[in-house]
Design an enzyme around this catalytic site. Structure first.
Site, PDB file in Angstrom:
ATOM      1  N   HIS A   1       9.976  -9.711  29.831  1.00  0.00           N
ATOM      2  CA  HIS A   1       9.194  -9.551  28.606  1.00  0.00           C
ATOM      3  C   HIS A   1       7.687  -9.489  28.893  1.00  0.00           C
ATOM      4  CE1 HIS A   1       8.355  -9.757  24.354  1.00  0.00           C
ATOM      5  NE2 HIS A   1       7.652 -10.864  24.493  1.00  0.00           N
ATOM      6  N   ASP A   2       7.231 -10.263  29.850  1.00  0.00           N
ATOM      7  CA  ASP A   2       5.799 -10.272  30.179  1.00  0.00           C
ATOM      8  C   ASP A   2       5.311  -8.945  30.741  1.00  0.00           C
ATOM      9  OD1 ASP A   2       5.164 -12.745  29.238  1.00  0.00           O
ATOM     10  OD2 ASP A   2       5.078 -13.738  31.191  1.00  0.00           O
TER      11      ASP A   2
ATOM     12  N   SER B   1       5.382  -8.011  21.273  1.00  0.00           N
ATOM     13  CA  SER B   1       6.067  -9.256  20.958  1.00  0.00           C
ATOM     14  C   SER B   1       5.768  -9.658  19.509  1.00  0.00           C
ATOM     15  CB  SER B   1       5.650 -10.339  21.959  1.00  0.00           C
ATOM     16  OG  SER B   1       6.500 -11.462  21.901  1.00  0.00           O
TER      17      SER B   1
ATOM     18  N   ASP C   1      13.679  -6.858  30.024  1.00  0.00           N
ATOM     19  CA  ASP C   1      13.350  -7.819  28.967  1.00  0.00           C
ATOM     20  C   ASP C   1      14.630  -8.410  28.393  1.00  0.00           C
ATOM     21  OD1 ASP C   1      12.327  -9.233  26.804  1.00  0.00           O
ATOM     22  OD2 ASP C   1      11.001  -7.617  26.146  1.00  0.00           O
TER      23      ASP C   1
END
Length: 343
Positions: free
Chosen positions: A319-320, A136, A290
């Protein structure tokens, strides 16, 4: 045992947006021991609201008996400028006014974050880094650093990141900042200013970090007669309160703007040209679900970094997934470092 340190930059830091940041400090933590050859360094760049304690927030990848085990590696993780975990940020006392910066803290860019950590690397005398890794915002920093210092990093591993922050990502960040700025307490310049807005911002952000399937599987109602107080509602409240307890609104604004600034091609011929200058052997990891940093962004990186390898995590966590799916990440790293990775 981990060791905590503070590095004070010897001179005011010139900022990409103009001006100087005086008295800047970088908090960092190290794990493990630097070997005699000084070739076992792993440098971790953290994401938006994380800190230097990588063994706490990336378990399963970093720690005893993990891929990056401090028994084998000398691991460095530094808190970014603008944060609230020891490095200079909005709640730091301004050296000239003797009061915290609050919303007067200057604009930081990803390049400014990298500039501070580059000074730390030189201070530590680490002429070579075996692996530079980040996801990220951490991946954005790692890419920028690998472009600026191509001869320093032997391996580059970036997850769920991009070459330029997208209009979609910037819009998510701006919506979150609007929530913070709508909280009148943010403008009162106090350590607790903007907390209601920060809670709402975190709830918004979480929607971009997860996925439809993740919420359906973890937050669906067990009964059909629920009219209010839904599990999903309680989860958003919980996550908002959880961030408020450990972060502050001023830092959130500063670091989300830094993320928006990310653009490898700025002042260079193009993004493609910048990526082509990376010399590190590179692994790019995307996540199938994501929505914030979709896999198309990682595939672009892989196309333009010479010899880069691409892998994709299958995950319902969105995304996590770069923090959660450590078994898959470990598998890709094992193949990558064994040089048996198949496209």
């Amino acid at each position: 045992m981990p060791e905590d340190f503070i590095f004070t930059l010897p001179q005011p830091l010139p900022l990409e947006g103009g001006g100087l940041l005086p008295g800047a400090q970088v908090a960092y933590r190290t794990y493990g021991t630097l070997n005699e050859a000084r070739d076992n360094v792993v440098w971790v760049c953290h994401a938006l609201t994380a800190n230097a304690e990588v063994l706490d927030w990336w378990p399963g990848l970093f720690g005893d008996n993990c891929y990056f085990d401090p028994a084998d590696w000398f691991i460095v993780c530094a808190n970014v400028l603008g944060s609230c975990y020891g490095s200079t940020g909005p709640l730091t006392v301004h050296p000239q006014t003797t009061r915290p910066w609050y919303q007067e803290f200057p604009l930081l860019t990803v390049r400014d974050l990298v500039a501070a950590h580059e000074q730390l690397r030189q201070h530590l005398g680490l002429t070579q880094v075996h692996t530079l890794i980040g996801g990220s915002l951490g991946g954005q920093q790692a890419l920028e650093w690998a472009v600026q210092q191509p001869g320093v990093f032997a391996h580059l591993v970036v997850l769920a990141t991009n070459a330029r922050h997208s209009p979609w990502g910037i819009a998510f960040n701006e919506a979150q900042r609007l929530a913070i700025l709508a909280d009148e307490t943010y403008h009162q310049s106090s350590p607790t200013g903007g907390q209601r807005g920060l809670k709402a911002a975190r709830a918004m952000a979480l929607l971009s970090y997860r996925s439809y399937d993740a919420y359906h599987q973890t937050q669906a109602e067990p009964a059909d007669d629920t009219l209010e107080d839904f599990r999903a509602s309680a989860y958003q409240q919980y996550q908002g309160n959880k961030l408020v307890a450990r972060f502050n609104a001023y830092t959130y604004v500063v670091l989300s703007k830094a993320m928006d600034s990310h653009h490898l091609g700025r002042g260079r011929e193009s993004i493609e040209t910048a990526l082509s200058g990376i010399k590190a052997r590179t692994l790019i990891i995307g996540i199938s679900s994501d929505v914030l940093f979709p896999p198309t962004e990682q595939r672009l990186l892989a196309r333009h970094i010479p010899g880069a390898m691409y892998a994709e995590i299958e995950s319902r966590f969105g995304h996590d997934g770069f923090l959660i799916e450590t078994d898959q990440i470990t598998h890709f790293l094992e193949r990558f470092h064994a040089q048996t990775f198949a496209h």
